[in-house]
Design a protein around this motif. Structure first.
Motif, PDB file in Angstrom:
ATOM      1  N   GLU A  54      74.801   3.408 -58.824  1.00 31.29           N
ATOM      2  CA  GLU A  54      73.580   2.871 -58.213  1.00 31.29           C
ATOM      3  C   GLU A  54      72.497   2.654 -59.258  1.00 31.29           C
ATOM      4  OE1 GLU A  54      72.098   5.184 -54.978  1.00 31.29           O
ATOM      5  OE2 GLU A  54      73.106   3.945 -53.516  1.00 31.29           O
ATOM      6  N   GLY A  57      72.987  -0.385 -61.117  1.00 28.44           N
ATOM      7  CA  GLY A  57      72.810  -1.611 -60.365  1.00 28.44           C
ATOM      8  C   GLY A  57      74.119  -2.167 -59.824  1.00 28.44           C
ATOM      9  N   LEU A  59      75.868  -1.059 -57.230  1.00 27.25           N
ATOM     10  CA  LEU A  59      75.922  -1.017 -55.768  1.00 27.25           C
ATOM     11  C   LEU A  59      74.588  -1.476 -55.193  1.00 27.25           C
ATOM     12  CD1 LEU A  59      77.549   2.497 -55.287  1.00 27.25           C
ATOM     13  CD2 LEU A  59      78.677   0.284 -55.178  1.00 27.25           C
ATOM     14  N   PRO A  60      74.630  -2.319 -54.176  1.00 31.08           N
ATOM     15  CA  PRO A  60      73.363  -2.702 -53.532  1.00 31.08           C
ATOM     16  C   PRO A  60      72.852  -1.517 -52.717  1.00 31.08           C
ATOM     17  CG  PRO A  60      75.201  -3.636 -52.337  1.00 31.08           C
ATOM     18  CD  PRO A  60      75.774  -2.988 -53.567  1.00 31.08           C
ATOM     19  N   PRO A  61      71.562  -1.434 -52.502  1.00 34.41           N
ATOM     20  CA  PRO A  61      71.044  -0.334 -51.687  1.00 34.41           C
ATOM     21  C   PRO A  61      71.562  -0.471 -50.252  1.00 34.41           C
ATOM     22  CG  PRO A  61      69.313  -1.924 -52.143  1.00 34.41           C
ATOM     23  CD  PRO A  61      70.512  -2.338 -52.941  1.00 34.41           C
ATOM     24  N   PRO A  62      71.805   0.653 -49.575  1.00 39.09           N
ATOM     25  CA  PRO A  62      72.308   0.573 -48.205  1.00 39.09           C
ATOM     26  C   PRO A  62      71.236   0.015 -47.272  1.00 39.09           C
ATOM     27  CG  PRO A  62      71.781   2.830 -48.776  1.00 39.09           C
ATOM     28  CD  PRO A  62      71.623   2.023 -50.023  1.00 39.09           C
ATOM     29  N   PRO A  63      71.663  -0.644 -46.197  1.00 31.55           N
ATOM     30  CA  PRO A  63      70.679  -1.176 -45.242  1.00 31.55           C
ATOM     31  C   PRO A  63      70.025  -0.025 -44.485  1.00 31.55           C
ATOM     32  CG  PRO A  63      72.895  -1.472 -44.401  1.00 31.55           C
ATOM     33  CD  PRO A  63      73.032  -0.937 -45.794  1.00 31.55           C
TER      34      PRO A  63
END
Length: 94
Positions: A54, A57, A59-63
């Protein structure tokens, strides 16, 4: 709980916090933030920490969880099926 924030010198691995708000206090929680050294080398007494995926960069941040509510297919197609299931469970208890 009040917070006291100070920059204090560290001498031989020791530090001292002095504040009038501490008079009469017998115990306090202390959190020390040590700044990273300039350059890429970690201090000699600490190992370099590998950044997480994370932090890199990858992994995208979780919704937000609120966006997930109702987004997945549920176990029942209609509210009537839910009512029938709950009625059947209640009848089992009798």
């Amino acid at each position: 709980m009040p917070t006291i924030r100070q920059r204090v010198p560290v001498v031989d691995g020791r530090l001292e916090v002095s504040d009038p708000a501490l008079r009469g206090v017998t115990e306090a929680e202390v959190v020390v933030t040590v700044p990273e050294p300039a350059g890429d080398d970690p201090p000699p007494d600490r190992e370099a920490q590998t950044p997480t995926a994370e932090e890199e960069g990858a992994l995208p941040p979780p919704p937000p969880l609120t966006e997930m509510i109702g987004a997945a297919k549920g176990l029942f197609e209609t509210p009537e099926e839910v009512d029938a299931y709950i009625r059947a469970l209640r009848n089992e208890w009798d």
